[in-house]
Design a protein around this motif. Sequence first.
Motif, PDB file in Angstrom:
ATOM      1  N   SER A  75       0.838  -1.200   0.000  1.00  0.00           N
ATOM      2  CA  SER A  75       0.000   0.000   0.000  1.00  0.00           C
ATOM      3  C   SER A  75       0.870   1.247   0.000  1.00  0.00           C
ATOM      4  O   SER A  75       2.091   1.179   0.134  1.00  0.00           O
ATOM      5  N   GLY A  76       0.224   2.391  -0.115  1.00  0.00           N
ATOM      6  CA  GLY A  76       0.887   3.667  -0.355  1.00  0.00           C
ATOM      7  C   GLY A  76       1.938   4.121   0.626  1.00  0.00           C
ATOM      8  O   GLY A  76       2.813   4.904   0.263  1.00  0.00           O
ATOM      9  N   ASP A  77       1.897   3.662   1.889  1.00  0.00           N
ATOM     10  CA  ASP A  77       2.909   4.078   2.855  1.00  0.00           C
ATOM     11  C   ASP A  77       4.271   3.467   2.551  1.00  0.00           C
ATOM     12  O   ASP A  77       5.294   3.964   2.988  1.00  0.00           O
ATOM     13  N   TYR A  78       4.272   2.369   1.824  1.00  0.00           N
ATOM     14  CA  TYR A  78       5.522   1.714   1.442  1.00  0.00           C
ATOM     15  C   TYR A  78       5.992   2.305   0.123  1.00  0.00           C
ATOM     16  O   TYR A  78       5.236   2.373  -0.832  1.00  0.00           O
ATOM     17  N   GLU A  79       7.254   2.717   0.084  1.00  0.00           N
ATOM     18  CA  GLU A  79       7.801   3.334  -1.113  1.00  0.00           C
ATOM     19  C   GLU A  79       9.010   2.548  -1.591  1.00  0.00           C
ATOM     20  O   GLU A  79       9.809   2.074  -0.776  1.00  0.00           O
ATOM     21  N   THR A  80       9.130   2.406  -2.907  1.00  0.00           N
ATOM     22  CA  THR A  80      10.284   1.754  -3.502  1.00  0.00           C
ATOM     23  C   THR A  80      10.955   2.732  -4.459  1.00  0.00           C
ATOM     24  O   THR A  80      10.329   3.689  -4.913  1.00  0.00           O
ATOM     25  N   ALA A  81      12.213   2.489  -4.755  1.00  0.00           N
ATOM     26  CA  ALA A  81      12.953   3.369  -5.664  1.00  0.00           C
ATOM     27  C   ALA A  81      12.227   3.456  -7.000  1.00  0.00           C
ATOM     28  O   ALA A  81      11.819   2.436  -7.562  1.00  0.00           O
ATOM     29  N   ALA A  82      12.034   4.674  -7.480  1.00  0.00           N
ATOM     30  CA  ALA A  82      11.363   4.951  -8.750  1.00  0.00           C
ATOM     31  C   ALA A  82       9.974   4.318  -8.825  1.00  0.00           C
ATOM     32  O   ALA A  82       9.479   4.026  -9.903  1.00  0.00           O
ATOM     33  N   ALA A  83       9.362   4.102  -7.659  1.00  0.00           N
ATOM     34  CA  ALA A  83       8.018   3.508  -7.575  1.00  0.00           C
ATOM     35  C   ALA A  83       7.919   2.195  -8.345  1.00  0.00           C
ATOM     36  O   ALA A  83       6.900   1.870  -8.935  1.00  0.00           O
ATOM     37  N   ALA A  84       9.006   1.419  -8.318  1.00  0.00           N
ATOM     38  CA  ALA A  84       9.078   0.185  -9.103  1.00  0.00           C
ATOM     39  C   ALA A  84       8.341  -0.987  -8.480  1.00  0.00           C
ATOM     40  O   ALA A  84       8.114  -1.991  -9.139  1.00  0.00           O
ATOM     41  N   LEU A 109      10.416   3.227   3.566  1.00  0.00           N
ATOM     42  CA  LEU A 109      11.186   3.026   2.347  1.00  0.00           C
ATOM     43  C   LEU A 109      11.665   1.582   2.295  1.00  0.00           C
ATOM     44  O   LEU A 109      12.266   1.079   3.245  1.00  0.00           O
ATOM     45  N   LEU A 110      11.386   0.910   1.181  1.00  0.00           N
ATOM     46  CA  LEU A 110      11.832  -0.463   0.973  1.00  0.00           C
ATOM     47  C   LEU A 110      13.039  -0.442   0.046  1.00  0.00           C
ATOM     48  O   LEU A 110      12.998   0.153  -1.029  1.00  0.00           O
ATOM     49  N   GLY A 111      14.108  -1.079   0.474  1.00  0.00           N
ATOM     50  CA  GLY A 111      15.313  -1.137  -0.339  1.00  0.00           C
ATOM     51  C   GLY A 111      15.213  -2.191  -1.429  1.00  0.00           C
ATOM     52  O   GLY A 111      14.234  -2.938  -1.523  1.00  0.00           O
ATOM     53  N   THR A 112      16.251  -2.263  -2.241  1.00  0.00           N
ATOM     54  CA  THR A 112      16.312  -3.250  -3.314  1.00  0.00           C
ATOM     55  C   THR A 112      16.390  -4.644  -2.714  1.00  0.00           C
ATOM     56  O   THR A 112      17.231  -4.895  -1.849  1.00  0.00           O
ATOM     57  N   PRO A 113      15.520  -5.548  -3.150  1.00  0.00           N
ATOM     58  CA  PRO A 113      15.547  -6.916  -2.599  1.00  0.00           C
ATOM     59  C   PRO A 113      16.865  -7.633  -2.925  1.00  0.00           C
ATOM     60  O   PRO A 113      17.390  -7.514  -4.032  1.00  0.00           O
ATOM     61  N   GLN A 114      17.374  -8.351  -1.947  1.00  0.00           N
ATOM     62  CA  GLN A 114      18.471  -9.290  -2.156  1.00  0.00           C
ATOM     63  C   GLN A 114      17.786 -10.612  -2.482  1.00  0.00           C
ATOM     64  O   GLN A 114      17.011 -11.121  -1.659  1.00  0.00           O
ATOM     65  N   LEU A 115      18.035 -11.154  -3.645  1.00  0.00           N
ATOM     66  CA  LEU A 115      17.224 -12.255  -4.167  1.00  0.00           C
ATOM     67  C   LEU A 115      17.865 -13.628  -4.047  1.00  0.00           C
ATOM     68  O   LEU A 115      19.085 -13.765  -4.083  1.00  0.00           O
ATOM     69  N   ALA A 116      17.003 -14.625  -3.926  1.00  0.00           N
ATOM     70  CA  ALA A 116      17.329 -16.039  -4.082  1.00  0.00           C
ATOM     71  C   ALA A 116      18.426 -16.543  -3.150  1.00  0.00           C
ATOM     72  O   ALA A 116      19.385 -17.167  -3.595  1.00  0.00           O
ATOM     73  N   PHE A 117      18.247 -16.307  -1.863  1.00  0.00           N
ATOM     74  CA  PHE A 117      19.183 -16.913  -0.909  1.00  0.00           C
ATOM     75  C   PHE A 117      19.007 -18.422  -0.953  1.00  0.00           C
ATOM     76  O   PHE A 117      17.897 -18.923  -1.037  1.00  0.00           O
ATOM     77  N   ALA A 118      20.121 -19.136  -0.877  1.00  0.00           N
ATOM     78  CA  ALA A 118      20.054 -20.596  -0.922  1.00  0.00           C
ATOM     79  C   ALA A 118      21.074 -21.179   0.036  1.00  0.00           C
ATOM     80  O   ALA A 118      22.019 -20.538   0.411  1.00  0.00           O
TER      81      ALA A 118
END
Length: 118
Positions: A75-84, A109-118
Amino acid sequence: AGGTMTGAVKGSTQTATLTAAATLDFSTYQNFVLTLAPSSGTTINLANPSTDVVGQSGFIAFIQDGTGGRLVTASGDYETAAAAGVTLTSTASATDLVPYLVVASNRVLLGTPQLAFA
């Protein structure tokens, strides 16, 4: 001179399985480990929090259930870089890590996800 920040107990972590829209409780938890398992459809929405505390930071780990392909909207309170928005790994049982920082009331503010931890 320093002030006192109220909010979550430092280092406290909520571990939960989300089956529907959810509101994160920032007044109780600093970090979140969330398994995505919607009871219908493929998307879990993070609703606007009412307990966010300016200056609070931490992480949100999103874990795909055994099916995978789950999506997260915020929802709107959460913001991502360039509204991506938040794009997660779709593989079954994949774990992604998203850092966050509360910069103002109603602004997480939500940062860039670190993906696919294994």
